[in-house]
Enzyme design. Structure first.
Site, PDB file in Angstrom:
ATOM      1  N   LYS A   1       0.684  -1.313   0.108  1.00 42.42           N
ATOM      2  CA  LYS A   1       0.195  -0.171  -0.128  1.00 42.42           C
ATOM      3  C   LYS A   1       0.530   1.634   0.205  1.00 42.42           C
ATOM      4  O   LYS A   1       2.480   0.969   0.732  1.00 42.42           O
ATOM      5  CB  LYS A   1      -0.681   0.188   1.443  1.00 42.42           C
ATOM      6  CG  LYS A   1      -2.433   1.398   1.090  1.00 42.42           C
ATOM      7  CD  LYS A   1      -2.767   0.908   2.488  1.00 42.42           C
ATOM      8  CE  LYS A   1      -4.017   1.577   2.777  1.00 42.42           C
ATOM      9  NZ  LYS A   1      -4.666   1.661   3.806  1.00 42.42           N
TER      10      LYS A   1
ATOM     11  N   SER B   1      -9.728   1.695   2.483  1.00 42.40           N
ATOM     12  CA  SER B   1      -9.289   2.561   2.245  1.00 42.40           C
ATOM     13  C   SER B   1      -8.021   1.557   1.433  1.00 42.40           C
ATOM     14  O   SER B   1      -6.964   1.981   0.388  1.00 42.40           O
ATOM     15  CB  SER B   1      -8.156   3.201   2.196  1.00 42.40           C
ATOM     16  OG  SER B   1      -6.940   3.170   3.625  1.00 42.40           O
TER      17      SER B   1
ATOM     18  N   SER C   1      -9.762  -0.565   7.366  1.00 43.52           N
ATOM     19  CA  SER C   1      -9.600  -0.780   5.553  1.00 43.52           C
ATOM     20  C   SER C   1      -8.819  -1.382   5.308  1.00 43.52           C
ATOM     21  O   SER C   1      -8.152  -1.647   4.056  1.00 43.52           O
ATOM     22  CB  SER C   1      -8.307   0.319   5.422  1.00 43.52           C
ATOM     23  OG  SER C   1      -9.346   2.066   6.287  1.00 43.52           O
TER      24      SER C   1
HETATM   25  N1  GLN Z   1     -13.285   3.915   5.959  1.00 42.37           N
HETATM   26  C1  GLN Z   1     -12.944   4.503   7.252  1.00 42.37           C
HETATM   27  C2  GLN Z   1     -12.509   5.683   7.719  1.00 42.37           C
HETATM   28  O1  GLN Z   1     -13.263   6.553   6.168  1.00 42.37           O
HETATM   29  C3  GLN Z   1     -11.418   3.673   7.499  1.00 42.37           C
HETATM   30  C4  GLN Z   1     -10.582   4.082   6.985  1.00 42.37           C
HETATM   31  C5  GLN Z   1      -9.152   2.941   7.384  1.00 42.37           C
HETATM   32  O2  GLN Z   1      -9.109   2.419   8.178  1.00 42.37           O
HETATM   33  N2  GLN Z   1      -7.957   3.694   7.077  1.00 42.37           N
HETATM   34  O3  GLN Z   1     -11.792   6.729   8.294  1.00 42.37           O
END
Ligand code: GLN
Length: 474
Positions: free
Chosen positions: A76, A151, A175
């Site tokens: 990532k 994400s 994410s």
């Molecule tokens: N979707 C969640 C957010 O937008 C989690 C994001 C993540 O785990 N980086 O905060």
């Protein structure tokens, strides 16, 4: 080689000399050439694969191979690898080159893992669809009109389309697990402190964890073992303890918080798959029982106060003076303003909300209240795992299958709802895994659905054991 190999298969093929590291890397770079155009999982494919492969092969030939030597992995784009670009999918860091290795990348380098490339993500990991990248939108390999989740959507899409045998993502509120469930792979969010955050671009520092995205539960364990451990550069990490007692299914209790799962907003078909999964577990010999986690009703709201607060402070460093882009202005204030205008809309929204909930007048109303919910959620888990004698708690990973590109883009609250079942693990710091558990049909396409387990702190071993039994990997 016809198909994507699991890590375990690749390990065996390499050690038995059925395949060379060069052949393995060639297979994946061809796959990427063939598929990345439609899916856009990678922001960059590294050009030195051949060089990395040679070094790994040398280790194998000299009998110095360890678990992941010669195995290609997708990373990532918020995990630092020295001298390579790392952008967190933000215009702010578009040309930023990592000055040092993250602890995780350092560990993988020691093993002579091959880094395939950087995967796309929501900008600074803020999102649940990988549509918020400043550069490209990643598509779900099961249906390209849909999102891969986020994400870590690039990592999940790369694994599920066979462009990488496995990948690393990061999980602050879901994410790793939510994109794993949308794409049909296994995603692990380790216990807070199990994996070093040193060299991970911070989002919410009290919640962030790096975790593996893999094709099997066995692979999740292999990759986790390689990246976990105490690190002097991250004071929240701890020395791993070896838990030896391997519990049989008949001695393992799976708690199900039906009061949270039977909710408006949970897709009917997702609920059906989940119910089926619970009876499959019972057939395997697991005991199931209903549990109550009353505070978890409030964890999503609490998360979106706490994470924004931490984001507003973590994003302060991107001021044009120290990291990444710098836009000239007539004075210092204008330079700050012009530079920080490079943030995308979602990042700006979060900085503003975070600053507001931390402001003197509203700190008690928002931040402190959310923090209280966090403490109560931790006691909910403590009670369920000790007094109620539950070994794992089961949830669907996401209330819906993959949604359409653009469907939730304009309504941030709709997007935030995607995390309702994943956020509790980050809030409490417990480990959680998402496992492909069935499919639901939408518009004639079969979309994956995920089953999630959460275990007591430091007990990834229990997640792997239940997961392997469920997927019949043992
Ligand atoms: N979707 C969640 C957010 O937008 C989690 C994001 C993540 O785990 N980086 O905060």
């Amino acid at each position: 080689m016809k198909d994507n190999l699991t890590l375990k298969e690749a390990q065996e093929a390499l050690s038995k000399r059925r395949i060379s590291v060069h052949e393995l890397c060639k297979f994946y770079s061809e796959r990427i050439k063939e598929k990345n155009g439609d899916i856009s999982a990678f922001l960059e494919v590294f050009e030195d694969l051949e060089k990395q492969a040679k070094e790994a092969q040398k280790s194998i030939d000299e009998g110095e191979a360890s678990s992941l030597t010669g195995i290609p992995l997708a990373i990532k784009d918020n995990i630092l690898i020295k001298d390579r670009k790392v952008s967190a999918a933000s215009a702010m860091l578009e040309d930023f080159v990592a000055p040092y290795d993250s602890t995780v990348a350092g560990k993988l380098k020691k093993e002579k893992t091959v880094f395939l490339g950087r995967t796309n993500m929501d900008e600074f990991a803020m999102g649940a669809s990988t549509e918020k990248s400043a550069f490209i939108i990643t598509r779900n390999p099961n249906d390209t009109s849909r999102v891969p989740g986020g994400s870590s959507g690039g990592s999940a899409a790369a694994v599920s389309s066979g462009m990488a045998p496995a990948a690393l993502g990061s999980d602050t509120g879901g994410s790793v697990r939510q994109p794993a469930s949308f794409c049909g792979c296994v995603g692990l969010k380790p216990t807070y402190g199990a994996v070093s955050r040193f060299g991970l671009i911070a989002m919410g520092s009290s919640l962030d964890q790096i975790g593996p995205l893999t094709q099997t539960v066995t692979d999740s364990e292999i990759l986790f073992e390689s990246i976990a451990g105490r690190d002097p550069f991250d004071g929240t990490t701890y020395e791993r303890e070896a838990f030896k007692e391997e519990k049989k299914p008949k001695d393992t209790v799976v708690g199900v918080p039906w009061h949270l799962i039977r909710q408006d907003g949970v897709d009917k078909e997702v609920l059906e798959v989940f119910k089926k999964n619970i009876s499959e577990l019972e057939k395997l010999g697991y005991k199931t029982k209903e549990v109550k986690l009353p505070q978890l009703e409030y964890t999503l709201s609490a998360y979106y106060v706490l994470v924004q607060a931490e984001i507003s402070s973590n994003m302060a460093r991107f001021d044009g003076m120290r990291y990444g882009a710098k836009v000239e202005g007539k004075d210092l204030l204008e330079e700050y303003m012009k530079t920080r205008a490079l943030f995308g809309k979602e990042v700006k929204r979060r900085i503003m909300v975070g600053t507001y909930v931390l402001s003197a007048g509203y700190y008690d109303t928002y931040y402190n209240k959310a923090y209280t919910v966090r403490k109560l959620a931790i006691s909910d888990f403590e009670r369920v795992f000790s007094k109620d004698k539950v070994d794992v708690v089961a949830f669907p990973t996401s209330p819906t299958p993959a949604f359409k590109v653009g469907e939730k883009n304009e309504d941030p609250v709709q997007m935030y709802m995607a995390d309702v079942f994943t956020v509790p693990a980050n809030i409490a710091g417990v480990p959680a895994i998402s496992i492909p558990s069935g499919t639901v049909v939408k518009e004639g396409k079969e979309l994956p659905s995920g089953l999630q387990f959460m275990a007591p702190w430091k007990r990834e071993d229990v997640l792997f054991s239940v997961g392997k039994h469920f997927k019949k990997e043992v």
